[in-house]
Design an enzyme around this catalytic site. Structure first.
Site, PDB file in Angstrom:
ATOM      1  CG  ASP A 166      54.078 -31.571 -34.144  1.00  0.00           C
ATOM      2  OD1 ASP A 166      55.238 -31.171 -34.171  1.00  0.00           O
ATOM      3  OD2 ASP A 166      53.495 -32.098 -35.110  1.00  0.00           O
ATOM      4  CE  LYS A 172      56.268 -28.296 -37.227  1.00  0.00           C
ATOM      5  NZ  LYS A 172      55.781 -28.813 -38.460  1.00  0.00           N
ATOM      6  CG  MET A 183      47.576 -24.802 -40.608  1.00  0.00           C
ATOM      7  SD  MET A 183      48.995 -25.494 -41.476  1.00  0.00           S
ATOM      8  CE  MET A 183      48.238 -26.780 -42.452  1.00  0.00           C
TER       9      MET A 183
END
Ligand code: SAH
Length: 251
Positions: A42, A64, A172
């Protein structure tokens, strides 16, 4: 458990890589990485450790970016299963802990459903370690006896207690900061609650910004906060050395 390597029998290890600092990788993670035929990595995983892999080990980057999933989750699940079925030792290296807002549960379930052996290796989650890197304990006697970790991508902030002595850790959270703060204030949170944004925890360019909840969206915009960042809201923020230089714009 993928301990005895039987030639031709593949496995998957979902490995929590910690917040990005190679020293915070677990010993189990390092052991499995050393045996991997392929590492599926990741964006926020500790990429420094990839230099230490066995010769010939392959690295597949499924990193991502915020809002832009380079590789869809189903494709990642399929890749893990396919490689293990082909007899490969697959390490799925994830940022933080695989089971904290990391979709590790889905990846483990996909492997089990396909009959693939899977081990989950816990990691040091950014939810606790990145605040620690800024000198913020998520609990502290007299200041907070509990904490909640939520993603700001959904309206979950409304489900946490609006109390200064219950620490809220937002992951996030950068692109939804204004909305999260409005939800919290509408839910009765004290506008004077201390708040911190820790960007790029454990990297050389780590930055800590402290302020009050009511000022948080403006201050974040003013200093140009960017992801990845952990946002901490609660009285524990006052323990950070950065609290002394907090930014509180005049109303
Ligand atoms: N499973 C991971 C979290 C994945 S969600 C864990 O346990 O840590 C990704 C979020 O983690 C980012 O949006 C950011 O909020 C946070 N994050 C991860 N690493 C970080 C770092 N080094 N510095 C700041 N935030 C980080």
């Amino acid at each position: 458990m993928p301990d005895a390597d039987v030639p031709g029998t593949g496995w998957v290890a979902l490995v929590g890589g910690g917040p990005g600092e190679p020293g915070l990788l677990t010993l189990r993670a390092a052991q499995l990485l050393a045996r991997a035929d392929v590492v599926v990595v990741d964006r926020l995983a500790p990429r420094g450790v990839l230099a230490e892999l066995a010769p010939g080990a392959e690295v597949v980057d499924v990193g991502k970016r915020s809002g832009l999933h380079l590789v869809p989750q189903d494709d990642i699940d399929a890749l893990l299963v396919e490689r293990a079925r082909a007899g490969q030792r697959v390490v799925r290296l994830k940022g933080g802990d695989p089971y904290v807002l990391g979709r590790g549960g889905e990846e483990a379930a996909a492997c089990r459903a396909a009959g693939v052996t899977v081990e989950v290796v816990p990691g040091v989650t950014s939810a606790i370690s990145v605040p620690a890197a800024a000198g913020i304990p998520v609990t502290h006697r007299g200041l907070a006896r509990g904490f909640s970790v939520v993603t700001a991508h959904e309206d979950l902030v409304e489900t946490v207690p609006a109390r200064r002595d219950h620490t809220l850790v937002l992951l996030m959270g950068v692109s939804h900061l204004e909305r999260s703060v409005s939800i919290l204030l509408a839910g009765g949170a004290d506008p004077e609650t201390p708040a911190a944004v820790i960007e790029r925890g454990y990297r050389d360019d780590q930055r800590v910004t402290t302020t009050l909840l009511r000022c948080l969206p403006d201050v974040a915009q003013q200093v140009g906060v960017t992801a990845p960042a952990v946002i901490v809201i609660g009285d524990v923020v006052t323990v950070s050395p950065a609290w002394g230089s907090r930014t509180v714009p005049h109303p």
